[in-house]
Design a protein around this motif. Sequence first.
Motif, mmCIF file in Angstrom:
data_model
loop_
_atom_site.group_PDB
_atom_site.id
_atom_site.type_symbol
_atom_site.label_atom_id
_atom_site.label_comp_id
_atom_site.label_asym_id
_atom_site.label_seq_id
_atom_site.Cartn_x
_atom_site.Cartn_y
_atom_site.Cartn_z
ATOM 1 N N TYR A 96 41.754 -23.665 52.769
ATOM 2 C CA TYR A 96 41.495 -24.385 53.996
ATOM 3 C C TYR A 96 41.602 -23.429 55.176
ATOM 4 O O TYR A 96 42.321 -22.433 55.113
ATOM 5 N N ALA A 97 40.895 -23.755 56.243
ATOM 6 C CA ALA A 97 40.961 -22.967 57.469
ATOM 7 C C ALA A 97 41.190 -23.891 58.650
ATOM 8 O O ALA A 97 40.674 -25.010 58.680
ATOM 9 N N TYR A 146 40.297 -24.278 62.377
ATOM 10 C CA TYR A 146 39.289 -23.802 63.303
ATOM 11 C C TYR A 146 39.241 -24.763 64.485
ATOM 12 O O TYR A 146 39.043 -25.969 64.300
ATOM 13 N N LYS A 147 39.488 -24.242 65.664
ATOM 14 C CA LYS A 147 39.524 -25.054 66.888
ATOM 15 C C LYS A 147 40.456 -26.259 66.736
ATOM 16 O O LYS A 147 40.135 -27.381 67.122
ATOM 17 N N TYR A 174 39.639 -27.615 57.898
ATOM 18 C CA TYR A 174 38.414 -27.763 57.108
ATOM 19 C C TYR A 174 38.590 -27.071 55.769
ATOM 20 O O TYR A 174 39.334 -26.090 55.662
ATOM 21 N N ALA A 187 37.521 -24.437 53.173
ATOM 22 C CA ALA A 187 36.946 -23.130 53.475
ATOM 23 C C ALA A 187 36.476 -22.437 52.203
ATOM 24 O O ALA A 187 37.129 -22.496 51.168
ATOM 25 N N LEU A 218 32.848 -23.274 56.545
ATOM 26 C CA LEU A 218 33.692 -24.453 56.700
ATOM 27 C C LEU A 218 32.908 -25.669 56.253
ATOM 28 O O LEU A 218 31.716 -25.780 56.531
ATOM 29 N N ASP A 272 37.539 -15.934 64.186
ATOM 30 C CA ASP A 272 37.492 -17.184 64.939
ATOM 31 C C ASP A 272 38.410 -18.271 64.378
ATOM 32 O O ASP A 272 38.575 -19.310 65.019
ATOM 33 N N VAL A 273 38.976 -18.062 63.190
ATOM 34 C CA VAL A 273 39.856 -19.073 62.616
ATOM 35 C C VAL A 273 41.303 -18.789 63.000
ATOM 36 O O VAL A 273 41.703 -17.634 63.170
ATOM 37 N N GLU A 274 42.066 -19.858 63.158
ATOM 38 C CA GLU A 274 43.464 -19.738 63.558
ATOM 39 C C GLU A 274 44.383 -19.495 62.370
ATOM 40 O O GLU A 274 45.473 -18.948 62.519
ATOM 41 N N ILE A 276 44.150 -19.341 57.668
ATOM 42 C CA ILE A 276 43.516 -19.625 56.383
ATOM 43 C C ILE A 276 44.654 -19.720 55.367
ATOM 44 O O ILE A 276 45.549 -18.873 55.350
#
Length: 156
Positions: free
Chosen positions: A4-5, A7-8, A12, A14, A23, A55-57, A59
């Motif tokens: 999973y990731a 993102y914003k 999601y 991943a 995603l 860009d991902v916060e 993973i």
Amino acid sequence: MSKYAVYKGKVYEANMRNSPIRLKSRKLDSEFSELVDLAGNIHKDIFNNEVNFDDVEMIYELDYKLIYKGVEFLPLAVGKFSLDEKSITVSTSDRDIARNYGFIRKEPFVFDRSIPLDDIDALIEIKKPILKFKDQKEERTKIDHKDIKTYLANLI
């Protein structure tokens, strides 16, 4: 293990192939588009978005442990499908545990048992950061017996 990731601020599923991270979502978000598979079929209920790794916060891989009669077991799989099955199958290689808890021998040194959801003491969700996030601390969340069905129903 599922990946999973974040993102914003949203989580999601991943899939990582080389540089971009794909995603996946069941809900259409502004940057997502309908999934087109390798055969060219358009899936109107699955959406994806390719983003850069930077860009991902976060993973992470998602894993579980299950507590049954005070003992921790490794489930074979956990998901929304567990609600339909009304149970989660666990496995052990310990003959004494298998005998004491009614497991069935599947292979030499492999014993399984389907534990009804109503008999599970708790489910432990384990988020293991991976890749550039691997130095971050693993997160464990205990889902108590009374909350397991709701938790399963809300899984991605």
